[in-house]
Write an enzyme that holds these catalytic residues in place. Structure first.
Site, PDB file in Angstrom:
ATOM      1  N   GLY A  84       0.809  -1.224   0.000  1.00  0.00           N
ATOM      2  CA  GLY A  84       0.000   0.000   0.000  1.00  0.00           C
ATOM      3  C   GLY A  84       0.837   1.266   0.000  1.00  0.00           C
ATOM      4  O   GLY A  84       0.382   2.321   0.422  1.00  0.00           O
ATOM      5  N   GLY A  86       2.514   2.504  -2.777  1.00  0.00           N
ATOM      6  CA  GLY A  86       2.718   3.064  -4.118  1.00  0.00           C
ATOM      7  C   GLY A  86       3.907   2.454  -4.830  1.00  0.00           C
ATOM      8  O   GLY A  86       4.365   2.978  -5.849  1.00  0.00           O
ATOM      9  N   LEU A  87       4.402   1.339  -4.298  1.00  0.00           N
ATOM     10  CA  LEU A  87       5.583   0.702  -4.895  1.00  0.00           C
ATOM     11  C   LEU A  87       5.220  -0.595  -5.626  1.00  0.00           C
ATOM     12  O   LEU A  87       6.089  -1.412  -5.933  1.00  0.00           O
ATOM     13  CB  LEU A  87       6.642   0.436  -3.815  1.00  0.00           C
ATOM     14  CG  LEU A  87       7.151   1.687  -3.082  1.00  0.00           C
ATOM     15  CD1 LEU A  87       8.177   1.299  -2.023  1.00  0.00           C
ATOM     16  CD2 LEU A  87       7.762   2.694  -4.050  1.00  0.00           C
ATOM     17  N   GLY A  88       3.931  -0.797  -5.867  1.00  0.00           N
ATOM     18  CA  GLY A  88       3.514  -1.932  -6.689  1.00  0.00           C
ATOM     19  C   GLY A  88       3.668  -3.276  -6.017  1.00  0.00           C
ATOM     20  O   GLY A  88       3.940  -4.285  -6.685  1.00  0.00           O
ATOM     21  N   SER A  89       3.460  -3.306  -4.701  1.00  0.00           N
ATOM     22  CA  SER A  89       3.637  -4.564  -3.965  1.00  0.00           C
ATOM     23  C   SER A  89       2.661  -5.648  -4.448  1.00  0.00           C
ATOM     24  O   SER A  89       3.061  -6.785  -4.709  1.00  0.00           O
ATOM     25  CB  SER A  89       3.478  -4.276  -2.474  1.00  0.00           C
ATOM     26  OG  SER A  89       2.858  -5.308  -1.813  1.00  0.00           O
ATOM     27  N   ALA A  91       1.091  -5.908  -7.301  1.00  0.00           N
ATOM     28  CA  ALA A  91       1.395  -6.324  -8.677  1.00  0.00           C
ATOM     29  C   ALA A  91       2.586  -7.273  -8.688  1.00  0.00           C
ATOM     30  O   ALA A  91       2.576  -8.294  -9.383  1.00  0.00           O
ATOM     31  CB  ALA A  91       1.683  -5.104  -9.544  1.00  0.00           C
ATOM     32  N   ALA A  92       3.614  -6.956  -7.904  1.00  0.00           N
ATOM     33  CA  ALA A  92       4.813  -7.812  -7.870  1.00  0.00           C
ATOM     34  C   ALA A  92       4.450  -9.196  -7.340  1.00  0.00           C
ATOM     35  O   ALA A  92       4.905 -10.216  -7.880  1.00  0.00           O
ATOM     36  CB  ALA A  92       5.890  -7.170  -7.007  1.00  0.00           C
ATOM     37  N   ASP A 129       1.259  -1.210 -13.498  1.00  0.00           N
ATOM     38  CA  ASP A 129       2.054  -1.870 -12.447  1.00  0.00           C
ATOM     39  C   ASP A 129       2.449  -3.281 -12.836  1.00  0.00           C
ATOM     40  O   ASP A 129       3.590  -3.700 -12.662  1.00  0.00           O
ATOM     41  CB  ASP A 129       1.226  -1.974 -11.153  1.00  0.00           C
ATOM     42  CG  ASP A 129       1.167  -0.685 -10.396  1.00  0.00           C
ATOM     43  OD1 ASP A 129       1.362   0.378 -11.008  1.00  0.00           O
ATOM     44  OD2 ASP A 129       0.917  -0.741  -9.178  1.00  0.00           O
TER      45      ASP A 129
HETATM   46  O1  PMV Z   1      -0.452   2.493  -5.454  1.00  0.00           O
HETATM   47  P1  PMV Z   1      -0.164   1.451  -6.472  1.00  0.00           P
HETATM   48  O2  PMV Z   1       1.255   0.971  -6.443  1.00  0.00           O
HETATM   49  O3  PMV Z   1      -1.168   0.327  -6.417  1.00  0.00           O
HETATM   50  O4  PMV Z   1      -0.338   2.171  -7.926  1.00  0.00           O
HETATM   51  C1  PMV Z   1      -1.624   2.565  -8.375  1.00  0.00           C
HETATM   52  C2  PMV Z   1      -1.527   3.308  -9.675  1.00  0.00           C
HETATM   53  C3  PMV Z   1      -2.868   3.890 -10.164  1.00  0.00           C
HETATM   54  O5  PMV Z   1      -2.599   4.597 -11.383  1.00  0.00           O
HETATM   55  C4  PMV Z   1      -3.451   4.866  -9.170  1.00  0.00           C
HETATM   56  C5  PMV Z   1      -3.917   2.800 -10.451  1.00  0.00           C
HETATM   57  C6  PMV Z   1      -3.609   1.926 -11.660  1.00  0.00           C
HETATM   58  O6  PMV Z   1      -4.139   0.817 -11.701  1.00  0.00           O
HETATM   59  O7  PMV Z   1      -2.858   2.355 -12.567  1.00  0.00           O
END
Ligand code: PMV
Length: 310
Positions: A84, A86-89, A91-92, A129
């Site tokens: 949570g 913003g580092l794509g945890s 998705a990784a 991501d």
């Molecule tokens: O906060 P993260 O790492 O889940 O990134 C979200 C990025 C957004 O543009 C806000 C959503 C998306 O799916 O692209």
């Protein structure tokens, strides 16, 4: 023959275009050296880190199983990426789960399955991501096709083309506020602003233009230009209400030592990303404001399958 399969995938920072990418605007993200590693063992049911879990509690492994067309697996995750933030945890972890469950899948198949896992788990998502976590390096998502296209997908309202971007690795500093926020509600918040206010729609359009310009500056290694555009992107994210006092405080603290800085990912907490050639100074400034700095490089390796030991 070994009874387990293991894969890892990187986290990311978004250099330009978060939120706006959901509406079809251009965005640029780059893989970072923090990784998530998943080990899976075939099984009749699903366990996650040694426990049975409910789908409501954590839908990601359930959707990964469905995508992989398997009934169950014992999955164990070790992640260096704060969730949570913003580092794509997520998705990784999704990419590493799929790469581990299906050793026969190529990158394109993993990237598209991981996108669906994110979409079904999160409600609304772009392929940014999951694509950067699969392919690594630096990735652009845009409405237009390009010669470097990796794959493309048609969403409900937009079509995304995902391409690789030839960018020299750069030094960046990530500044973590110490607490994150879930992506889904922030994406929903921006969706509501977008549907109600023309000012929000204009801000989203402008973020897309900044990302287009940023993509060119990145290819020219024009760091001053990239930094200026990151700062402009940040002001528009603040206008959309996804920045916080803590993020702004970190951004203000690093301004004197950096080309530019902005939040990365959904916002509402989480991290800033700073482009700098004075990493130690930036790290100190982040620490003095109570944040946690990580010095790293962009353009890290994408998904990787690990050979079982022994
Ligand atoms: O906060 P993260 O790492 O889940 O990134 C979200 C990025 C957004 O543009 C806000 C959503 C998306 O799916 O692209």
């Amino acid at each position: 023959m070994s009874s387990y399969s293991e894969a890892s995938a990187p986290g990311k920072v978004i250099l330009f275009g978060e939120h706006a990418v959901v509406f079809g605007m251009t965005a640029v993200a780059t893989a970072i050296t923090m990784r998530a590693k998943v080990r899976t063992v075939p099984a009749g049911t699903l366990t996650f880190n040694g426990k049975r879990i409910e789908k409501e509690e954590n839908p990601y492994p359930y959707h990964a199983m469905e995508e992989a067309e398997l009934d169950g697996a014992d999955m164990n995750v070790i992640s260096e990426i704060p969730p949570g933030a913003g580092l794509g945890s997520s998705a990784a972890v999704s990419v590493a789960m799929l790469a581990s469950l299906r050793r026969d899948w190529d990158m394109k198949t993993v990237a598209s399955a991981a996108y669906r896992v994110e979409l079904l788990s999160q409600g609304r998502a772009s392929p940014l991501d999951t694509s950067v976590s699969t392919y690594g390096n630096t990735v652009v998502v845009s409405r237009e096709n390009s010669a470097e296209e990796l794959w493309s997908i048609r969403g409900r309202e937009v079509e995304w083309h995902i391409s690789s971007l030839a960018v020299r690795p750069m030094e960046i500093v990530i500044g973590y506020t110490g607490h994150g926020a879930p992506t889904g509600p922030l994406v929903e918040h921006v969706r509501q602003l977008h549907s109600r206010f023309s000012l929000a729609r204009e801000a989203i359009e402008e973020i897309g233009q900044i990302a287009e310009e940023g993509r060119r500056k990145l290819m020219e290694s024009d760091y001053e230009g990239v930094g200026r555009l990151m700062n402009r992107n940040q002001r528009l994210l603040a206008l959309l209400g996804v920045s916080t006092k803590e993020l702004e405080s970190l951004i203000e603290a690093v301004a004197a030592y950096s080309y530019g800085a902005k939040l990365t990912g959904a916002g509402g907490g989480g991290c800033i990303v700073v482009l700098t050639d004075r990493s130690e100074k930036v790290a100190d400034a982040i620490r003095r404001r109570g944040g946690l700095p990580y010095i790293c490089r962009t353009g890290a390796e994408g998904m990787r399958r690990h050979e079982p030991e022994g």
